[in-house]
Design a protein around this motif. Sequence first.
Motif, PDB file in Angstrom:
ATOM      1  N   VAL A 132       7.115  21.430  -2.960  1.00  0.00           N
ATOM      2  CA  VAL A 132       6.617  20.943  -4.251  1.00  0.00           C
ATOM      3  C   VAL A 132       7.246  19.584  -4.580  1.00  0.00           C
ATOM      4  N   GLY A 133       8.595  19.516  -4.535  1.00  0.00           N
ATOM      5  CA  GLY A 133       9.276  18.288  -4.951  1.00  0.00           C
ATOM      6  C   GLY A 133       9.153  17.177  -3.923  1.00  0.00           C
ATOM      7  N   GLY A 134       9.422  17.509  -2.661  1.00  0.00           N
ATOM      8  CA  GLY A 134       9.514  16.471  -1.643  1.00  0.00           C
ATOM      9  C   GLY A 134       8.189  16.067  -1.035  1.00  0.00           C
ATOM     10  N   VAL A 135       7.183  16.950  -1.121  1.00  0.00           N
ATOM     11  CA  VAL A 135       5.879  16.591  -0.549  1.00  0.00           C
ATOM     12  C   VAL A 135       4.855  16.365  -1.662  1.00  0.00           C
ATOM     13  N   ALA A 136       4.584  17.406  -2.480  1.00  0.00           N
ATOM     14  CA  ALA A 136       3.529  17.292  -3.491  1.00  0.00           C
ATOM     15  C   ALA A 136       3.806  16.152  -4.475  1.00  0.00           C
TER      16      ALA A 136
ATOM     17  N   LEU B 112     -10.041   7.557  -5.110  1.00  0.00           N
ATOM     18  CA  LEU B 112      -8.875   8.439  -5.037  1.00  0.00           C
ATOM     19  C   LEU B 112      -9.009   9.481  -3.928  1.00  0.00           C
ATOM     20  N   GLU B 113     -10.218  10.072  -3.797  1.00  0.00           N
ATOM     21  CA  GLU B 113     -10.361  11.167  -2.819  1.00  0.00           C
ATOM     22  C   GLU B 113     -10.224  10.644  -1.387  1.00  0.00           C
ATOM     23  N   LYS B 114     -10.626   9.375  -1.169  1.00  0.00           N
ATOM     24  CA  LYS B 114     -10.487   8.818   0.186  1.00  0.00           C
ATOM     25  C   LYS B 114      -9.026   8.534   0.497  1.00  0.00           C
ATOM     26  N   ALA B 115      -8.301   8.012  -0.507  1.00  0.00           N
ATOM     27  CA  ALA B 115      -6.871   7.763  -0.308  1.00  0.00           C
ATOM     28  C   ALA B 115      -6.155   9.071  -0.010  1.00  0.00           C
ATOM     29  N   ALA B 116      -6.575  10.145  -0.707  1.00  0.00           N
ATOM     30  CA  ALA B 116      -5.957  11.454  -0.487  1.00  0.00           C
ATOM     31  C   ALA B 116      -6.263  11.946   0.923  1.00  0.00           C
ATOM     32  N   LEU B 117      -7.518  11.771   1.331  1.00  0.00           N
ATOM     33  CA  LEU B 117      -7.951  12.225   2.653  1.00  0.00           C
ATOM     34  C   LEU B 117      -7.165  11.505   3.753  1.00  0.00           C
ATOM     35  N   GLY B 118      -6.973  10.185   3.562  1.00  0.00           N
ATOM     36  CA  GLY B 118      -6.245   9.413   4.557  1.00  0.00           C
ATOM     37  C   GLY B 118      -4.784   9.837   4.652  1.00  0.00           C
ATOM     38  N   SER B 119      -4.225  10.264   3.523  1.00  0.00           N
ATOM     39  CA  SER B 119      -2.816  10.650   3.518  1.00  0.00           C
ATOM     40  C   SER B 119      -2.611  12.040   4.105  1.00  0.00           C
TER      41      SER B 119
ATOM     42  N   PHE C  59      -0.547  12.947   7.252  1.00  0.00           N
ATOM     43  CA  PHE C  59       0.916  12.982   7.288  1.00  0.00           C
ATOM     44  C   PHE C  59       1.482  14.283   6.733  1.00  0.00           C
ATOM     45  N   VAL C  60       0.600  15.128   6.171  1.00  0.00           N
ATOM     46  CA  VAL C  60       1.090  16.362   5.545  1.00  0.00           C
ATOM     47  C   VAL C  60       1.751  17.310   6.548  1.00  0.00           C
ATOM     48  N   PRO C  61       1.150  17.560   7.733  1.00  0.00           N
ATOM     49  CA  PRO C  61       1.831  18.479   8.667  1.00  0.00           C
ATOM     50  C   PRO C  61       3.254  18.041   8.987  1.00  0.00           C
TER      51      PRO C  61
ATOM     52  N   PRO D 235       0.796  -1.233   0.000  1.00  0.00           N
ATOM     53  CA  PRO D 235       0.000   0.000   0.000  1.00  0.00           C
ATOM     54  C   PRO D 235       0.827   1.282   0.000  1.00  0.00           C
ATOM     55  N   THR D 236       1.984   1.304   0.689  1.00  0.00           N
ATOM     56  CA  THR D 236       2.760   2.544   0.752  1.00  0.00           C
ATOM     57  C   THR D 236       3.890   2.576  -0.276  1.00  0.00           C
ATOM     58  N   GLY D 237       3.923   1.578  -1.173  1.00  0.00           N
ATOM     59  CA  GLY D 237       5.006   1.476  -2.144  1.00  0.00           C
ATOM     60  C   GLY D 237       5.097   2.671  -3.081  1.00  0.00           C
ATOM     61  N   GLY D 238       3.945   3.246  -3.422  1.00  0.00           N
ATOM     62  CA  GLY D 238       3.933   4.369  -4.349  1.00  0.00           C
ATOM     63  C   GLY D 238       4.733   5.543  -3.830  1.00  0.00           C
ATOM     64  N   PHE D 239       4.679   5.762  -2.509  1.00  0.00           N
ATOM     65  CA  PHE D 239       5.424   6.870  -1.923  1.00  0.00           C
ATOM     66  C   PHE D 239       6.928   6.639  -2.116  1.00  0.00           C
ATOM     67  N   VAL D 240       7.379   5.404  -1.846  1.00  0.00           N
ATOM     68  CA  VAL D 240       8.812   5.105  -1.971  1.00  0.00           C
ATOM     69  C   VAL D 240       9.243   5.201  -3.435  1.00  0.00           C
ATOM     70  N   LEU D 241       8.412   4.672  -4.335  1.00  0.00           N
ATOM     71  CA  LEU D 241       8.762   4.720  -5.756  1.00  0.00           C
ATOM     72  C   LEU D 241       8.794   6.154  -6.269  1.00  0.00           C
ATOM     73  N   ALA D 242       8.028   7.031  -5.622  1.00  0.00           N
ATOM     74  CA  ALA D 242       8.013   8.435  -6.061  1.00  0.00           C
ATOM     75  C   ALA D 242       9.168   9.229  -5.466  1.00  0.00           C
ATOM     76  N   PHE D 243       9.886   8.656  -4.507  1.00  0.00           N
ATOM     77  CA  PHE D 243      11.017   9.371  -3.888  1.00  0.00           C
ATOM     78  C   PHE D 243      12.016   9.916  -4.924  1.00  0.00           C
ATOM     79  N   PRO D 244      12.512   9.071  -5.860  1.00  0.00           N
ATOM     80  CA  PRO D 244      13.505   9.597  -6.805  1.00  0.00           C
ATOM     81  C   PRO D 244      12.953  10.744  -7.641  1.00  0.00           C
ATOM     82  N   VAL D 245      11.680  10.624  -8.059  1.00  0.00           N
ATOM     83  CA  VAL D 245      11.073  11.704  -8.845  1.00  0.00           C
ATOM     84  C   VAL D 245      10.984  12.960  -7.988  1.00  0.00           C
ATOM     85  N   GLY D 246      10.634  12.776  -6.715  1.00  0.00           N
ATOM     86  CA  GLY D 246      10.544  13.907  -5.801  1.00  0.00           C
ATOM     87  C   GLY D 246      11.877  14.626  -5.670  1.00  0.00           C
ATOM     88  N   ALA D 247      12.950  13.846  -5.523  1.00  0.00           N
ATOM     89  CA  ALA D 247      14.276  14.463  -5.406  1.00  0.00           C
ATOM     90  C   ALA D 247      14.632  15.176  -6.706  1.00  0.00           C
ATOM     91  N   PHE D 248      14.306  14.546  -7.852  1.00  0.00           N
ATOM     92  CA  PHE D 248      14.601  15.142  -9.153  1.00  0.00           C
ATOM     93  C   PHE D 248      13.886  16.487  -9.295  1.00  0.00           C
TER      94      PHE D 248
END
Lengths: 183, 205
Positions: free
Chosen positions: A122-126, A144-151, A154-156, A85-98
């Motif tokens: 923008v890069g590291g969070v969004a 999608l909106e529920k997944a966003a709401l649940g996430s 962790f934004v703060p 379930p949380t794999g997408g965040f890790v896979l997006a790490f390199p793109v975030g750094a880029f």
Amino acid sequence: MLSTRDLVLCALFAALLAGLGMAPPIPLGFLPVPITAQSLGVMLAGALLGAKRGGLAVLLFVLLVAAGLPLLAGGRGGVGVLMGPTGGFVLAFPVGAFVTGLLAERFATGANPLRLFGTCVVGGVAVVYAGGIPWLSLVAGLPLEKAALGSLAFVPGDLVKAGVAAVAAAAVRRAGVLPAVHA
Amino acid sequence: MLGLYLHRDSAVHRWPAGVKMGGLLAVTAGVMTLPGAWGAALAGALGLGLLAAARLPVGRVLRELRAPVVLLTLLFGFQALLAGTGWAEAAVAVARFAALVLLATLVTLTTRVADMIDLFERVFGLLRPLGVNPAKLALMLALTIRFIPLLAEQVREVRMAQRARGVERSIAALFVPLLVKIFTMADDLAAALEARGYDPADNGR
């Protein structure tokens, strides 16, 4: 082309990400919950190494996680975590750094912490959430909106990390040890 | 570094990393295209069969699976309780990924990190026409593995210094010296590599 120093820097930052995952969580005076600093490392890699080298450093880290080293916070790793379930965040790490690096190269070349904060948000969070939320939605069968709401919970914490990354990156830039970002 | 690999004398362990990762990709594609829960059921059965064939201790495998299973169950619970509708589709999605995560975990537990890294190098070798240099990637991966204990040690050192000065809650006092140290270390390490004959212009052919 990557110089020898670039190769070493990328490897050092990838190792820093791993080291941050192993270190006990860091207590901050104003937060009740100690932070685990891995996503902080993503922002720092982008802000200090630039798009290409920063993205590459974080990609190295993700490849080693995929290869089966338990480098994610909590000693997790392997392909299973990336498909979970949380794999997408890790896979997006390199793109975030880029993206953090790309923005830093354009808009935050100096030691202004506010500009660096903007690039880290923008890069590291969004960007990281933009990868993580659809993945979570797919894996858990959530709209999608529920997944966003649940996430959102962790934004703060991530905004605090962006602030920490910006302040630290600005201080390191003032220290004058950085190689040219536009190498 | 041993990683999550768990050695057993089994055929599954002996399969090449490429076969296992390729198989995982193929099964993932199959599960996502098969309608309904069929894919999940087949993949789950395959996972259980491989688990038995790999002779892995079930407790250890369950420990690896605990975090994603807890999270998926929580998410599914919320979905079923709050939304009421759409939970059948959610159940299918959860079952699909539970089966796939089991298979992926088996791949990780039965494949040595070194074999997996060799596989990545071969895959990145295919990208050579795009300017990717697999030899450099391999060197960086090896360097990273070597640097991990070094960096963990640096993190510990800096935090100890902070405590000695009574500033363990200062963010700047942790990250700034750590990062400055990394940049100065990079100079020495790069010089050490080149002193041992490493040529960055060599494309590893």
